[in-house]
Scaffold this motif. Structure first.
Motif, PDB file in Angstrom:
ATOM      1  N   UNK A  17      10.016-161.773 -48.598  1.00  0.00           N
ATOM      2  CA  UNK A  17      11.268-162.450 -48.954  1.00  0.00           C
ATOM      3  C   UNK A  17      11.103-163.436 -50.103  1.00  0.00           C
ATOM      4  N   UNK A  18       9.866-163.782 -50.441  1.00  0.00           N
ATOM      5  CA  UNK A  18       9.583-164.724 -51.539  1.00  0.00           C
ATOM      6  C   UNK A  18       8.653-164.044 -52.554  1.00  0.00           C
ATOM      7  N   UNK A  19       9.045-162.870 -53.011  1.00  0.00           N
ATOM      8  CA  UNK A  19       8.171-162.089 -53.876  1.00  0.00           C
ATOM      9  C   UNK A  19       7.771-162.824 -55.145  1.00  0.00           C
ATOM     10  N   UNK A  20       8.708-163.577 -55.718  1.00  0.00           N
ATOM     11  CA  UNK A  20       8.410-164.268 -56.975  1.00  0.00           C
ATOM     12  C   UNK A  20       7.499-165.474 -56.777  1.00  0.00           C
ATOM     13  N   UNK A  21       7.467-166.000 -55.559  1.00  0.00           N
ATOM     14  CA  UNK A  21       6.713-167.234 -55.308  1.00  0.00           C
ATOM     15  C   UNK A  21       5.304-166.994 -54.804  1.00  0.00           C
ATOM     16  N   UNK A  22       5.071-165.878 -54.106  1.00  0.00           N
ATOM     17  CA  UNK A  22       3.789-165.647 -53.448  1.00  0.00           C
ATOM     18  C   UNK A  22       2.914-164.721 -54.284  1.00  0.00           C
ATOM     19  N   UNK A  23       1.716-165.206 -54.605  1.00  0.00           N
ATOM     20  CA  UNK A  23       0.818-164.429 -55.456  1.00  0.00           C
ATOM     21  C   UNK A  23      -0.290-163.711 -54.734  1.00  0.00           C
ATOM     22  N   UNK A  24      -0.527-164.032 -53.460  1.00  0.00           N
ATOM     23  CA  UNK A  24      -1.591-163.375 -52.707  1.00  0.00           C
ATOM     24  C   UNK A  24      -1.441-163.697 -51.229  1.00  0.00           C
TER      25      UNK A  24
ATOM     26  N   UNK B  92       9.451-154.869 -43.866  1.00  0.00           N
ATOM     27  CA  UNK B  92       8.851-156.013 -44.564  1.00  0.00           C
ATOM     28  C   UNK B  92       7.544-155.606 -45.232  1.00  0.00           C
ATOM     29  N   UNK B  93       6.728-154.818 -44.551  1.00  0.00           N
ATOM     30  CA  UNK B  93       5.451-154.397 -45.121  1.00  0.00           C
ATOM     31  C   UNK B  93       5.649-153.650 -46.437  1.00  0.00           C
ATOM     32  N   UNK B  94       6.676-152.809 -46.498  1.00  0.00           N
ATOM     33  CA  UNK B  94       6.941-152.050 -47.733  1.00  0.00           C
ATOM     34  C   UNK B  94       7.399-152.959 -48.869  1.00  0.00           C
ATOM     35  N   UNK B  95       7.989-154.116 -48.538  1.00  0.00           N
ATOM     36  CA  UNK B  95       8.533-154.998 -49.571  1.00  0.00           C
ATOM     37  C   UNK B  95       7.518-155.997 -50.118  1.00  0.00           C
ATOM     38  N   UNK B  96       6.377-156.114 -49.473  1.00  0.00           N
ATOM     39  CA  UNK B  96       5.364-157.053 -49.953  1.00  0.00           C
ATOM     40  C   UNK B  96       4.819-156.577 -51.298  1.00  0.00           C
ATOM     41  N   UNK B  97       4.830-157.450 -52.281  1.00  0.00           N
ATOM     42  CA  UNK B  97       4.299-157.110 -53.606  1.00  0.00           C
ATOM     43  C   UNK B  97       3.003-157.855 -53.911  1.00  0.00           C
ATOM     44  N   UNK B  98       2.719-158.921 -53.192  1.00  0.00           N
ATOM     45  CA  UNK B  98       1.514-159.707 -53.441  1.00  0.00           C
ATOM     46  C   UNK B  98       0.283-158.958 -52.947  1.00  0.00           C
ATOM     47  N   UNK B  99      -0.805-158.947 -53.712  1.00  0.00           N
ATOM     48  CA  UNK B  99      -2.033-158.304 -53.242  1.00  0.00           C
ATOM     49  C   UNK B  99      -2.475-158.912 -51.924  1.00  0.00           C
ATOM     50  N   UNK B 100      -2.826-158.067 -50.983  1.00  0.00           N
ATOM     51  CA  UNK B 100      -3.079-158.514 -49.611  1.00  0.00           C
ATOM     52  C   UNK B 100      -4.465-158.081 -49.130  1.00  0.00           C
ATOM     53  N   UNK B 101      -5.161-159.030 -48.503  1.00  0.00           N
ATOM     54  CA  UNK B 101      -6.468-158.758 -47.927  1.00  0.00           C
ATOM     55  C   UNK B 101      -6.368-158.897 -46.413  1.00  0.00           C
ATOM     56  N   UNK B 102      -6.705-157.836 -45.689  1.00  0.00           N
ATOM     57  CA  UNK B 102      -6.689-157.846 -44.233  1.00  0.00           C
ATOM     58  C   UNK B 102      -8.127-157.954 -43.733  1.00  0.00           C
TER      59      UNK B 102
END
Length: 315
Positions: free
Chosen positions: A218-225, A240-250
């Protein structure tokens, strides 16, 4: 109810109430960091300072119970902008923390307590989302946060729920609510000169990881990782998972097999750059020797690579 400055001195504030509402002054002081009271305001006059139309009943009944008293206290704190910095501790005198600043804050609109710690020349900010049954005092998150600050990243640890909400199991697992609170904390960073304009990352543990991913969506422009530690990204939901654009480490423990399976499932639903890091021999809480140190190193490298160094292969 803000203390006014007179030269270098602050006008203290005093609030006197009756009945159970006598709890209000102590709660306001707790949220606002006040050291002394100096202004006398009858309870009905104090209540008039906020929009009483939002309260049920009249002012004599609206704050009859403990939960209502706490809500009233939070309303006062928010109404008078006491949710901003309430105390600053300059740790520059400490040889081990040159230029380090620890700032206790209150995050609107619920008056959630948090600690913003900013190392000298911070290059990004990481907001932590704790897991179920935990709080901003989580020893594991604090250990990871310390490692991030040593890597030049500011950190914000705060309570996702109020004291009353934390006792409600439904609220603990309400990912939508937790994400709203996390989003409010992200938005609040713009009010602080120390973090204004810095890139922002999210670190989530357990259910907090799901909240972090929903917030990233929901905050794609604000979150970088985003980094998840032993998280439940599946609870964020496929949309929500499909909408995440920030690189993510699990990050998952190798012996935490059920959570590992859930993380593998979530990874296949995400369209952003996502990596799964497995800490061999670690269980869900990473209590094994050196396991949490590995988590901290992985998180620091990921956040610096995405937020500071802008490494192309993780963007």
């Amino acid at each position: 109810m803000r203390a006014r400055s007179i030269g270098d001195r602050a006008t203290p504030l005093k609030v006197i109430c009756s009945g159970k509402a006598m709890l209000v002054p102590s709660l306001v002081c707790q949220h606002a960091g006040a050291q002394r009271v100096a202004r006398i305001i009858p309870i009905r006059e104090a209540a008039a300072l906020i929009d009483v139309n939002q309260c049920r009943g009249n002012t004599g009944e609206a704050y009859a119970g403990l939960s209502e008293v706490k809500a009233f206290a939070r309303a006062i704190v928010h109404r008078f902008a006491l949710h901003r910095t309430v105390r600053e501790e300059d740790m520059s005198a400490s040889p081990s923390h040159p230029g380090h600043r620890a700032i206790r804050i209150i995050i609107p609109p619920m008056g959630l307590a948090g600690m913003l710690e900013v190392p000298a020349q911070a290059e990004a900010t990481v907001v932590f989302a704790h897991g179920s049954g935990s709080s901003r005092h989580s020893t594991r998150n604090r250990q990871v946060a310390e490692a991030l600050r040593q890597a030049g990243l500011a950190t914000l640890l705060f309570d996702l729920l109020t004291e009353d909400e934390a006792a409600d199991r439904r609220k603990i697992f309400d990912i939508g609510l937790l994400a709203q609170r996390l989003g409010a904390a992200v938005d609040d960073l713009a009010d602080h000169a120390e973090t204004r304009g810095l890139p922002i990352g999210l670190f989530g543990a357990s259910t907090g990881a799901a909240a972090a991913l929903v917030t990233a969506a929901t905050h794609q422009a604000a979150i970088g990782a985003v980094v998840s530690r032993g998280g439940r990204p599946d609870l964020a939901g496929e949309e929500a998972l499909r909408k995440v654009t920030a690189p993510t480490l699990l990050i998952v423990g190798g012996d935490d097999r059920q959570v590992l399976s859930l993380n593998e499932w979530a990874r296949t639903r995400m369209t952003c750059h996502v990596e799964l890091a497995i800490v061999p021999g670690a269980t869900h809480l990473f209590e094994e020797a050196h396991a949490l140190e590995q988590v901290a190193r992985l998180a620091a490298d990921w956040f610096r690579g995405c937020l500071v160094e802008d490494i192309g292969h993780v963007r």
